[in-house]
Design an enzyme around this catalytic site. Structure first.
Site, PDB file in Angstrom:
ATOM      1  N   CYS A 220       0.989  -1.241  -0.063  1.00 16.41           N
ATOM      2  CA  CYS A 220       0.183   0.018  -0.116  1.00 16.41           C
ATOM      3  C   CYS A 220       0.798   1.147   0.055  1.00 16.41           C
ATOM      4  O   CYS A 220       1.564   1.395   1.144  1.00 16.41           O
ATOM      5  CB  CYS A 220      -0.896   0.032   1.224  1.00 16.41           C
TER       6      CYS A 220
HETATM    7  N1  LIG Z   1      -6.713  -1.944  -1.390  1.00 18.26           N
HETATM    8  C1  LIG Z   1      -5.473  -2.436  -2.247  1.00 18.26           C
HETATM    9  C2  LIG Z   1      -4.240  -2.127  -1.186  1.00 18.26           C
HETATM   10  C3  LIG Z   1      -4.236  -0.580  -0.880  1.00 18.26           C
HETATM   11  C4  LIG Z   1      -3.657   0.142  -1.974  1.00 18.26           C
HETATM   12  C5  LIG Z   1      -3.771   1.688  -1.739  1.00 18.26           C
HETATM   13  N2  LIG Z   1      -4.304   2.187  -0.646  1.00 18.26           N
HETATM   14  C6  LIG Z   1      -2.508   2.488  -1.826  1.00 18.26           C
HETATM   15  O1  LIG Z   1      -2.177   3.439  -1.207  1.00 18.26           O
HETATM   16  O2  LIG Z   1      -1.455   1.799  -2.477  1.00 18.26           O
HETATM   17  C7  LIG Z   1      -5.544  -3.817  -2.473  1.00 18.26           C
HETATM   18  O3  LIG Z   1      -5.984  -4.608  -1.800  1.00 18.26           O
HETATM   19  O4  LIG Z   1      -4.692  -4.139  -3.351  1.00 18.26           O
END
Ligand SMILES: N[C@H](CCC[C@H](N)C(=O)O)C(=O)O
Length: 229
Positions: A67
């Site tokens: 993330c």
């Molecule tokens: N929900 C995304 C991960 C968080 C990505 C996002 N919040 C970032 O800042 O990169 C997933 O499950 O692939």
């Protein structure tokens, strides 16, 4: 249980120590914006021999391999506690370098995304650059508008969360897609509904910077009937 609330451009998270040992059900409750504290995800951290490790859990309880906004919150949490201007954060067997200046301007340094297909990238998690606003089960979807060589707009529908105000990994994927296809220069501003990232391309890496906001520190009042709240 102690927690810290952070956000980057409105993509908000709860940071807890791994020793809090929260269950998936408690995690979903913590992220609930009515019955819990409210967040897009949970950052479960541990520090071992002055190295930071973190696990990312989405609001629906699913695990994410990376993330881009969450890791910058973890970096801020660690660097600000130890008065550092750089650190490494480990997530899912990968190590990312972070820098901090001015107390909350945090830069993530990441390898370039892996190309999985025409508009499909892995920037830590899978992203699809799309012209159509859609939710998918196989990728985070980024609806991107390349305004000029220095600016693009991005809205992301995230796996495990839904539409968010900002997405770090999505912004990196959109920047790389735009650079590859000649829509963007080596430096650009990625604007999301929640705020902007400054992105730069250098020695085959992407430098993505934004302000990280520590919002508050609190205590979750656990009760024996947590799962029935
Ligand atoms: N929900 C995304 C991960 C968080 C990505 C996002 N919040 C970032 O800042 O990169 C997933 O499950 O692939």
């Amino acid at each position: 249980m102690n927690f810290w609330k952070y956000h980057v451009n409105g993509n908000d998270f709860l940071l807890v120590h791994q020793k809090s040992n929260i269950s998936e059900k408690q995690g979903i409750l913590l992220c609930d914006r009515h019955k819990g504290i409210g967040a897009d995800g949970i950052l479960i951290v541990r520090v071992h021999k002055f190295e930071v490790y973190y696990r990312h859990v989405n609001a629906d309880g699913s695990h994410a391999a990376m993330c881009g906004n969450g890791i910058r919150c973890v970096g801020h949490w660690f660097m600000s506690r130890h008065k550092l201007d750089r650190c490494t954060v480990h997530i899912d067997e990968r190590a990312y370098s972070l820098r901090m200046s001015g107390g909350n301007f945090v830069t993530l340094i990441s390898d370039i995304p892996e190309i999985l297909g025409r508009n499909r990238y892995n920037s830590g998690v899978v992203h699809l650059i799309s012209s159509r606003y859609q939710a998918r089960t196989d990728a985070n979807v980024d609806v991107v508008e390349y305004r000029d060589p220095l600016h693009f707009h991005i809205r992301t529908i995230e796996l495990g969360v839904g539409p968010t105000l900002s997405c770090g990994t999505g912004t990196m994927a959109a920047f790389y897609h735009g650079y590859r296809h000649g829509y963007l220069h080596r430096i650009a501003i990625g604007a999301s509904p929640g705020g902007d990232n400054l992105l730069r391309w250098g020695n085959n890496q992407i430098y993505m910077s934004a302000i990280v906001h520590p919002v508050f520190h609190g205590t979750w009042m656990e009760t024996e009937n947590d799962s029935f709240r």
